[in-house]
Motif scaffolding. Structure first.
Motif, PDB file in Angstrom:
ATOM      1  N   HIS A   1      -3.978   3.529  -0.662  1.00 62.82           N
ATOM      2  CA  HIS A   1      -4.091   3.125   0.879  1.00 62.82           C
ATOM      3  C   HIS A   1      -2.022   2.892   1.558  1.00 62.82           C
ATOM      4  O   HIS A   1      -1.619   2.956   0.598  1.00 62.82           O
ATOM      5  CB  HIS A   1      -3.828   1.267   1.016  1.00 62.82           C
ATOM      6  N   ARG A   2      -2.157   3.514   2.713  1.00 60.27           N
ATOM      7  CA  ARG A   2      -1.208   4.191   3.221  1.00 60.27           C
ATOM      8  C   ARG A   2      -0.073   2.735   3.654  1.00 60.27           C
ATOM      9  O   ARG A   2       1.073   3.212   3.478  1.00 60.27           O
ATOM     10  CB  ARG A   2      -1.600   4.587   4.764  1.00 60.27           C
ATOM     11  N   ASN A   3      -0.617   1.239   3.911  1.00 58.53           N
ATOM     12  CA  ASN A   3       0.357   0.366   3.592  1.00 58.53           C
ATOM     13  C   ASN A   3       0.857   0.404   2.538  1.00 58.53           C
ATOM     14  O   ASN A   3       2.012  -0.752   2.566  1.00 58.53           O
ATOM     15  CB  ASN A   3      -0.302  -0.373   4.058  1.00 58.53           C
TER      16      ASN A   3
ATOM     17  N   GLU B   1       6.606   4.146  -1.200  1.00 59.37           N
ATOM     18  CA  GLU B   1       6.472   4.937  -1.301  1.00 59.37           C
ATOM     19  C   GLU B   1       6.918   5.103  -2.819  1.00 59.37           C
ATOM     20  O   GLU B   1       6.784   5.007  -3.670  1.00 59.37           O
ATOM     21  CB  GLU B   1       7.154   5.949  -0.740  1.00 59.37           C
TER      22      GLU B   1
ATOM     23  N   ASP C   1      -3.947  -1.195  -2.600  1.00 58.64           N
ATOM     24  CA  ASP C   1      -3.407  -1.406  -1.522  1.00 58.64           C
ATOM     25  C   ASP C   1      -2.390  -2.693  -1.577  1.00 58.64           C
ATOM     26  O   ASP C   1      -2.559  -3.702  -2.942  1.00 58.64           O
ATOM     27  CB  ASP C   1      -4.452  -2.097  -0.494  1.00 58.64           C
TER      28      ASP C   1
ATOM     29  N   ALA D   1       5.371   4.438   3.334  1.00 58.72           N
ATOM     30  CA  ALA D   1       4.257   4.682   3.105  1.00 58.72           C
ATOM     31  C   ALA D   1       4.396   6.526   3.372  1.00 58.72           C
ATOM     32  O   ALA D   1       2.988   7.088   3.588  1.00 58.72           O
ATOM     33  CB  ALA D   1       3.673   3.851   3.038  1.00 58.72           C
ATOM     34  N   LEU D   2       4.533   6.479   4.897  1.00 60.98           N
ATOM     35  CA  LEU D   2       3.717   7.102   5.616  1.00 60.98           C
ATOM     36  C   LEU D   2       4.646   9.363   5.050  1.00 60.98           C
ATOM     37  O   LEU D   2       3.696   9.926   5.551  1.00 60.98           O
ATOM     38  CB  LEU D   2       4.505   7.005   7.453  1.00 60.98           C
TER      39      LEU D   2
ATOM     40  N   ASP E   1       0.003  13.539   0.823  1.00 58.34           N
ATOM     41  CA  ASP E   1      -1.531  12.706   0.339  1.00 58.34           C
ATOM     42  C   ASP E   1      -1.798  13.052  -1.067  1.00 58.34           C
ATOM     43  O   ASP E   1      -2.727  12.673  -1.314  1.00 58.34           O
ATOM     44  CB  ASP E   1      -2.117  13.488   1.623  1.00 58.34           C
TER      45      ASP E   1
ATOM     46  N   ARG F   1      -1.664  10.174  -3.415  1.00 53.55           N
ATOM     47  CA  ARG F   1      -2.130   9.181  -2.831  1.00 53.55           C
ATOM     48  C   ARG F   1      -4.024   8.984  -2.998  1.00 53.55           C
ATOM     49  O   ARG F   1      -4.558   7.605  -2.944  1.00 53.55           O
ATOM     50  CB  ARG F   1      -1.828   9.236  -0.919  1.00 53.55           C
TER      51      ARG F   1
END
Lengths: 667, 43
Positions: free
Chosen positions: A524-526, A529, A563, A655-656, A660, A663
């Motif tokens: 999940h993006r939340n 990294e 997540d 996270a950003l 990808d 992820r």
């Protein structure tokens, strides 16, 4: 014609006793009796209004009193307490005043009593009736009417009702000495009557107080039954003696009062003694009940005061006491068992007394050559003033239980020690296994790289596969043993989570595809990294859960999702889900699978391979990483294994910023 | 009502209620007679 006075008037006592003791239905009978008596004994005209008036006043007044008395007194035992006597006197004497005022008035109106004599007649009537109400009516109510009513009710089939209720007051059974005493008491009545009325020793009832002596003696010795006998005998005797030795009319009024006072004294004293006897009997019964209870519960019961002084000891087995009962009574706990044993004991007693709440205490006391353990339950004894001053303690010998507990503890410690030794042995020996195993694997791979025929290759691949499995099992055993021995330590360092996950799963995807299963993952993006934690142990958990998912899935897919469940600087709680479309786990077996070497169904061992310590190790590792592991599954519909771990988010993690392709894959 | 009547009838036929009733009337008259007999006092 008014022809002098009678010392007292017994028919009134009979009337009140009958109406109160047998029932109000007898009231018409009393009217008939009164009319006949007036006509026969006083030659009154049956057609005289005054006669009818007098009879109705008398019967009406005493019927009303009896009506009240039937509600105030117990049928079977009318004079249980002094309160009963006072209630009786209040109702009966009020009726006597009513009848004493109105009865002579009717006769005065009729002319039977001269108007000038009315006050004297009224007073004589009142007191004469009162004497009868105080001596004859209580006697009949106590000794005659209960018996008659029981017989009548028994005839009507209502015996049970008649015998139910409070205890009847019964005269005691006498032995030879008692009978002698009763005869002496009867003699004292005769002697007192003779001295007061018949002898020349006294003039004008100067020695009347002598009549108190037999009254008090009998009332004290025999209570209410004796008192009613004594007062009746004295009043009948006085009536007879006055006939034998007539007195001046002027003094008869005084005599009536004196007779009333003696009767009242006897009645009240008798009631008081009966009440005391009843209380004493209640106490004795209570004591007997307590003894029976102590015998039944097989415990020792003590009564202590706040200073730890033993006030009472109850037991059916004196051998269970540390000291003889005589020695214990009145001694303090300090004196008996010494200061060390007594201190916590006395503190508990004081606490119970001040708080008014019970407590339990376990204590050991020297007993013979050894010591015995007791469980004491301490409860406050409320004093009549309210606050507790003493406590009651039941003591149960729990020595066998204590000994069993000690034995159990020693056995548990020994078992734990053995288990630790075993784990340490395994942890040490596993290292020794790994080296030759790695040698076997290495050499097998080297041979496989050479030119060998297909049959040899097949055999060597089987050797390699078996050696891989054995090495894997040895690693698991090593990890489990380390956990058992408490030797697992986490090594935290910063790492990129998504690439680490992708790297692990890429390798496993190959194995999944060999079985025709798709392995996919999603971060999940939340999720930060970079995180700080033990990446190696996390990988071990993932490999175990994903490996199991592939192992128990025949077709479909295995999906791994991550997540951030909680994200607070610097802590991050990561939530991993490993979902498969495999055989699933029945609800009732789900808790078993986390135990070492356990599978949900033994048939799965045959179909999917052997059991191992994998989930037990995984659970232990997840717990070490401050997380938890659980499963959601349904038989035949796949499973989802959840686990959380607590890591620290690395400062430069974002996270950003994550690429990808690490992820997610396949999503 | 019938129950009450039956009970009343049972009571009337009970010798332990009727007998003492008659005896009590007689005793009442006797005690009253005794009172007259023992009436005392010197004028």
């Amino acid at each position: 014609m008014w022809q002098g006075v009678s010392a007292w008037y017994p028919p009134v006592g009979l009337e009140v006793a009958v109406l109160t003791g047998l029932g109000m239905a007898y009231a018409p009978l009393m009217v008939v009796a009164g009319l006949i008596a007036s006509i026969v004994n006083y030659h009154e005209s049956p057609f005289s209004l005054a006669t009818w008036l007098m009879v109705f006043i008398s019967v009406g007044g005493y019927t009303a009193a009896s009506y009240l008395l039937r509600r105030m007194l117990q049928d079977n035992a009318p004079f249980q307490t002094l309160g009963d006597v006072f209630r009786y006197l209040g109702a009966a004497l009020s009726a006597a005043v009513f009848v004493g005022v109105l009865g002579p008035l009717a006769l005065t109106w009729d002319g039977t009593i001269p108007r000038a004599d009315y006050p004297k007649a009224a007073m004589s009537w009142m007191v004469g009736d009162s004497v009868a109400l105080v001596c004859l009516a209580p006697f009949l109510l106590l000794h005659v009417t209960p018996w008659l009513r029981r017989r009548a009710e028994s005839y009507e089939g209502r015996e049970q009702l008649a015998t139910a209720g409070p205890k009847r007051i019964r005269a005691k059974a006498y032995g030879a000495r008692g009978s002698l005493e009763v005869m002496a008491q009867a003699g004292s009545i005769v002697l007192a009557l003779w001295i007061v009325f018949g002898s020349h020793l006294a003039q004008s009832f100067e020695l009347f107080y002598l009549l108190f002596l037999p009254t008090i003696w009998i009332a004290v010795r025999h209570g209410m039954p004796g008192a009613t006998w004594a007062t009746l005998a004295l009043n009948l005797g006085a009536m007879v003696m006055l006939k034998i030795a007539p007195e001046d009319m002027q003094r008869l009024g005084v005599l009536q009062f004196l007779m009333l006072i003696v009767s009242l004294t006897g009645l009240c004293l008798g009631a008081l003694i009966t009440e005391r006897d009843s209380s004493e009997q209640g106490l004795r019964e209570g004591e007997a009940r307590l003894q029976a209870m102590v015998g039944a519960i097989d415990e020792i019961v003590f009564e202590f005061d706040g200073a730890g002084i033993i006030r009472n000891v109850w037991t059916t087995n004196e051998a269970a006491l540390a000291r003889p009962k005589k020695e214990l009574m009145g001694s303090s706990i300090q004196q008996v068992f010494g200061e060390e044993v007594a201190r916590p004991f006395v503190e508990t007693l004081r606490r119970v007394i001040s708080a008014g709440r019970g407590e339990s205490i376990e204590y050991s006391i020297p007993f013979g050559s050894g010591a015995r353990w007791f469980l004491g339950r301490v409860s406050p004894i409320q004093s009549p003033e309210g606050a507790a001053k003493t406590v009651c303690m039941t003591a149960r010998d729990i020595t066998p239980r204590k000994e069993a507990e000690d034995e159990l503890r020693r056995a548990k410690e020994a078992a734990e020690s053995v288990s630790r030794a075993k784990s340490e042995f395994l942890a040490n020996i596993s290292h020794e296994f790994r080296t030759p195993m790695n040698g076997i694997l290495g050499m097998t791979e080297l041979i496989l790289d050479t030119e060998i025929n297909s049959e040899q290759r097949e055999y060597l691949e089987m050797v390699k596969s078996s050696a891989d499995s054995l090495l894997c099992l040895l690693s698991d055993i090593l990890d489990f043993s380390k956990g058992e021995a408490g030797k697992v330590e986490l090594v935290d360092y910063e790492f990129a989570l998504a690439p680490s996950l992708a790297e692990t799963l890429q390798v496993m995807r190959f194995r999944a595809r060999q079985k025709g299963i798709e392995l996919r993952w999603n971060v999940h993006r939340n999720v930060p990294e970079h995180v700080t934690g033990d990446a190696t142990r996390l990988r071990q958990v993932r490999v175990n859960l994903v490996g199991n998912a592939i192992k128990f899935t025949e077709r479909g897919e295995v999906l791994v999702q991550v997540d951030a469940q909680e994200l607070s600087d610097p802590q991050v709680i990561l939530h991993f889900r490993v979902t498969d479309s495999g055989i699933g786990i029945p609800k009732e077996k789900q808790s078993m699978i986390f135990e070492v070497f356990t599978q949900a169904d033994s048939s799965t061992t045959r179909n999917y391979g052997g059991t191992g310590p994998g989930l037990a190790i995984t659970t232990r590792l997840v717990t070490l990483m401050e997380g938890k592991l659980w499963v959601e599954s349904e038989w035949g519909h796949g499973s989802t294994f959840h686990f959380t771990v607590t890591f620290r988010s690395a400062p430069r993690g974002s996270a950003l910023a994550t690429r990808d392709q690490h992820r997610e894959d396949g999503l | 009502m019938e129950e009450k009547a039956a009970r009343f009838s049972r009571v009337l036929r009970n010798p332990w209620r009727v007998g003492p009733g008659i005896i009590l009337v007689a005793l009442y008259i006797l005690l009253d007679r005794m009172t007259v007999f023992f009436r005392c006092g010197r004028e």
